[in-house]
Scaffold this motif. Structure first.
Motif, short mmCIF file in Angstrom:
data_model
loop_
_atom_site.label_atom_id
_atom_site.label_comp_id
_atom_site.label_asym_id
_atom_site.label_seq_id
_atom_site.Cartn_x
_atom_site.Cartn_y
_atom_site.Cartn_z
N GLN A 150 107.24 94.32 58.42
CA GLN A 150 105.93 95.12 56.88
C GLN A 150 104.99 93.22 56.97
OE1 GLN A 150 106.67 96.86 54.60
NE2 GLN A 150 108.48 97.47 56.00
N PRO A 151 103.77 93.91 56.36
CA PRO A 151 102.54 93.02 57.07
C PRO A 151 102.92 91.78 55.94
CG PRO A 151 102.18 94.99 55.88
CD PRO A 151 103.46 95.57 55.97
N PRO A 181 95.95 88.27 55.80
CA PRO A 181 95.46 88.26 53.74
C PRO A 181 96.22 87.64 53.03
CG PRO A 181 94.29 89.68 55.42
CD PRO A 181 95.74 89.20 55.98
N PRO A 182 97.33 88.87 53.21
CA PRO A 182 98.79 89.14 51.95
C PRO A 182 99.12 87.62 51.93
CG PRO A 182 98.79 91.31 52.81
CD PRO A 182 97.97 89.83 53.58
N ALA A 186 99.53 84.85 48.92
CA ALA A 186 100.95 84.76 48.84
C ALA A 186 100.59 82.90 48.58
CB ALA A 186 102.19 84.83 48.79
N ASN A 187 100.29 82.40 49.03
CA ASN A 187 100.22 80.83 49.35
C ASN A 187 99.04 80.32 49.66
OD1 ASN A 187 103.32 80.55 50.88
ND2 ASN A 187 102.66 81.78 51.47
N PRO A 188 98.51 80.23 48.47
CA PRO A 188 97.36 79.58 47.77
C PRO A 188 96.45 77.62 48.24
CG PRO A 188 98.22 79.87 45.66
CD PRO A 188 99.02 80.36 46.68
N ILE A 189 97.98 77.26 47.97
CA ILE A 189 97.94 75.72 48.21
C ILE A 189 98.04 75.46 49.70
CG2 ILE A 189 99.09 73.30 48.44
CD1 ILE A 189 100.82 74.11 45.51
N LYS A 209 87.59 93.37 58.62
CA LYS A 209 86.67 93.88 57.98
C LYS A 209 85.77 93.29 57.46
CE LYS A 209 89.18 98.53 58.33
NZ LYS A 209 89.87 98.67 59.03
N SER A 210 85.13 93.94 57.10
CA SER A 210 84.71 92.69 55.50
C SER A 210 84.98 92.32 54.58
CB SER A 210 82.86 93.65 55.80
OG SER A 210 82.12 92.26 54.51
N TYR A 211 85.16 93.55 53.79
CA TYR A 211 86.34 92.55 52.92
C TYR A 211 87.38 91.94 52.66
CZ TYR A 211 90.00 96.22 53.16
OH TYR A 211 90.98 96.61 53.63
N GLU A 212 88.20 92.24 53.67
CA GLU A 212 89.04 91.08 55.13
C GLU A 212 88.77 89.56 55.00
OE1 GLU A 212 92.57 94.17 56.79
OE2 GLU A 212 90.31 93.37 57.61
N ILE A 213 87.10 88.99 55.88
CA ILE A 213 87.17 88.05 55.76
C ILE A 213 86.13 87.74 54.35
CG2 ILE A 213 84.54 87.14 57.46
CD1 ILE A 213 84.60 89.73 58.78
#
Length: 719
Positions: A150-151, A181-182, A186-189, A209-213
């Protein structure tokens, strides 16, 4: 043997001995030091901070436990290469989880980890008890991403359990852009604590892609190093343009290193020297955006923009780069046009970046000799200069640049430049022959028939004031000498810069009477060569590289399609001519971009086994200690396998200690190498995309690799 009353090294205070041992980096030297006495052994173990494990994974139960001070641990080269690290052995059944815990306990101080993670299970087991201070991880995987994954599963455990993580390198890890990115979300700290992120993965076909960057930079606002693959082609959805660059500068203002690489630049192919340097499409990057982009990153020290689409009128933006990024020391530009206009005597564009120590330019369609001279005048601290795919520059311009930078320039690459074939490029580098340490040139022998005398004289008569149009230089930059000026001074160089500019030392223009400064490359230690398939290496000494007394390492990359090529007129590619370099001990022979027929070739053509015989003939005459060899490939069957002639010829390298085959091989071919008396380290590595999942036609299985390694390790090595 020292007498009883004499002072020896063992009498030094432990603090001094610790500093002495810590200063030694060569592995074999450290191993020898550890054999002197018990105290030296203990001291060597305490000061060894870096270790690469090269044993067999089935022997993890006998893992040494004396390297407890290691902080940098590399597990990516454990044998059998590319297989699961904690797979249970057939001869020693053990629990993979227990093996992982024992490995973790054997190296309790690890802060930097490199790991071949073919499946998420490997990382999951290794991080059951995470290292408390682990801050850098490099993951390696050349095999295809498991289809059932899974991603994000490859990175979930890493970000969840390693709260101290600040650096992640995925440049050699086969994954998909949507995997990361996911996990960051899920782990912002952990994401916010990231300082270094290398996503310049060569397996990508489209990149991020641009939005991923924009998401990645928003979740990691404290990044200092960012390298990622993307696309600047506006015909694709998610291309990088003005909006993306603005977001990067806004989200990550602390960046000191930024490398944005179009996926087209990740290919190792040389390109066509006849290309104009201009692509069919323009990048959607405006001059105003570049100014805003540079202004938002004041801490930049290294910037690489491999755009691969036209960025026009970049001169003004590069001038802003100099003022807005005063710490910039390394700059790489691809497909930027107008980087240096060279109009009049005033410096402009990239030539105003006077703090640069490294500059790489590629496919700059309008860069000419005058631009090179401007760069040499303005960037007077350059240590490294790489130029590729610039068809307007000539020998005269490059020679003048090397004159201007003689005191600093030690690393030069000249590739795919139409007017700079091998002979011309090497002649242009004559002013720094006694100083240059690293060099790359393409082996293009178009200039073999030209007269040396005529070439030397024409170079001596090169007049900077008369290059192109005389009005290119104003009277403030260089005035024409009066009629009373000696002709000898004109021949040396009539360019007379003002006092504040970089000056050409008169000694540079002194020749040996034949128009040259000498033929010895006194400090050249590393040489890289590109050569087309079917061409010969033999003319290399004739081109001017016959005297390299300090050359230690050479890399040769052979590229092209063997299919349809006639049989070479000679039986040998020319490796034997390298015997003229007395200190040559390391070689990388890369035929991975050579394509042909691995199986039966059509009538009248040679299959890859015969081409390998041609390439490797004469290698036994060299006194090599280490060899990396990439066999040629058959793209239709995704096969890069060592042939019988290649194995027989490699067997003749009697001085080898390390041999790495970047491909596959039959087990009985590998047994040829057991006849090399001092061979200590051999490994098959399928480190190319995509590595074969299950190649049962060759002996890459776990059992066969282990049998060969055991046979290799049973032998007695003299030293």
């Amino acid at each position: 043997m020292a007498g009883t009353g004499e002072t020896t090294m063992t009498h030094l205070p432990p603090e001094i001995l610790t500093n002495v041992f810590s200063a030694v980096s060569d592995t074999r030297t450290r191993n020898a030091m550890s054999l002197v006495c018990r105290s030296f052994r203990c001291l060597e173990r305490r000061t060894r901070t870096s270790l690469t494990l090269r044993g067999n994974a089935r022997d993890l139960h006998i893992l040494p436990t004396c390297f407890r001070y290691v902080t940098d641990l590399d597990l990516s080269l454990v044998s059998p290469w590319g297989h699961a690290l904690f797979a249970a052995s057939t001869s020693h059944q053990s629990d993979p989880q227990q093996q992982a815990i024992e490995l973790r306990n054997a190296f309790p101080r690890v802060t930097s980890l490199t790991l071949y993670a073919r499946s998420p299970v490997t990382l999951h087991l290794l991080l059951l008890i995470p290292w408390p201070n682990l801050h850098h991880v490099k993951l390696v995987r050349w095999h295809v991403r498991p289809p059932a994954s899974q991603p994000g599963t490859d990175f979930a455990d890493l970000f969840h359990r390693c709260r101290s993580l600040t650096s992640l390198d995925l440049s050699s890890f086969y994954h998909w852009p949507e995997d990361l990115p996911p996990v960051l979300a899920a782990n912002p700290i952990t994401a916010a604590s990231m300082r270094r992120l290398n996503l310049l993965t060569t397996s990508f076909t489209e990149g991020f892609k641009s939005y991923e960057i924009q998401q990645i930079t928003a979740w990691c606002p404290n990044l200092e190093h960012l390298l990622l693959a993307c696309t600047f082609d506006a015909r694709y959805l998610g291309y990088v343009g003005d909006e993306t660059l603005t977001a990067i500068a806004s989200n990550c203002p602390k960046l000191t290193l930024l490398h944005l690489g179009d996926t087209a630049s990740l290919s190792n192919r040389r390109g066509n020297p006849n290309d104009s340097g201009f692509s069919d499409e323009d990048a959607r990057i405006s001059r105003a955006t570049m100014v805003e982009f540079f202004s938002g990153l004041p801490l930049l020290e290294e910037l690489v923009l491999d755009v691969c689409k036209n960025v026009r009128e970049s001169c003004f933006a590069l001038e802003v780069l100099n003022s807005k990024c005063p710490r910039l020391r390394t700059l790489g530009l691809r497909q930027f046009h107008g980087i240096c206009l060279a109009i009049g005597s005033q410096l402009d564009g990239v030539a105003l970046c006077q703090g640069l120590q490294s500059l790489s330019v590629a496919n700059c369609g309008d860069l000419n000799d005058m631009g090179l001279i401007e760069i040499g005048r303005g960037c007077s601290r350059l240590v490294k200069f790489h130029v590729q795919g610039c068809k307007l520059i000539t020998e005269k311009g490059l020679r003048t640049l090397t004159c201007l930078l003689r005191k600093t320039l030690v690393d030069v690459k000249v590739s795919c430049c139409l007017n700079l074939e091998t002979f011309a490029a090497l002649r242009a580098l004559e002013p720094i022959r006694d100083r240059i340490e690293r060099l790359h040139v393409d082996c293009v022998w178009n200039g073999m028939k030209e007269s040396d005398d005529g070439l030397g004289q024409s170079l001596l008569n090169f007049d900077l004031n008369k290059l192109e149009d005389e009005q290119c230089f104003g009277h403030d930059f260089a005035s024409m000498d009066s009629e009373g000026t000696s002709q000898n001074k004109r021949q040396r160089c009539s360019y007379s810069p003002p006092p504040e500019e970089v000056e050409i030392d008169d000694s540079l223009m002194q020749s040996n009477g034949n128009g040259y400064w000498g033929t010895t490359w006194d400090k050249l230690k590393y040489l890289s060569l590109w050569i087309g398939v079917g061409d010969m290496l033999s003319p290399l000494p004739m081109a001017g590289l016959e005297d390299c007394p300090s050359l230690e390492e050479i890399r040769i990359r052979v590229e092209g399609d063997c299919r349809g090529k006639p049989k070479p007129s000679e039986t040998e590619f020319g490796l034997s001519i390298l015997a003229c370099y007395p200190n040559l001990s390391k070689m990388q022979l890369d035929c991975g971009d050579t394509r042909g027929y691995a199986l039966t070739a059509p009538s009248g053509q040679m299959d890859l086994s015969l081409w390998e015989r041609f390439f490797l003939n004469g290698i036994g005459t060299l006194s090599l200690d280490e060899l990396d060899y990439w066999p040629p490939q058959d793209e239709d069957v995704n096969q890069r396998s060592l042939s019988l002639p290649a194995a027989g010829l490699l067997q003749e390298c009697y001085t080898l200690r390390k041999l790495f085959i970047h491909g596959t091989a039959h087990e009985h071919f590998m047994n040829f190498f057991l006849k090399i008396p001092n061979l200590r380290d051999v490994q098959l590595r399928e480190d190319y995309y995509p590595a074969p999942e299950s190649d049962m036609s060759t002996e890459m299985r776990v059992g066969s690799c282990s049998r060969f390694e055991y046979a290799l390790n049973r032998r007695q090595i003299s030293d």
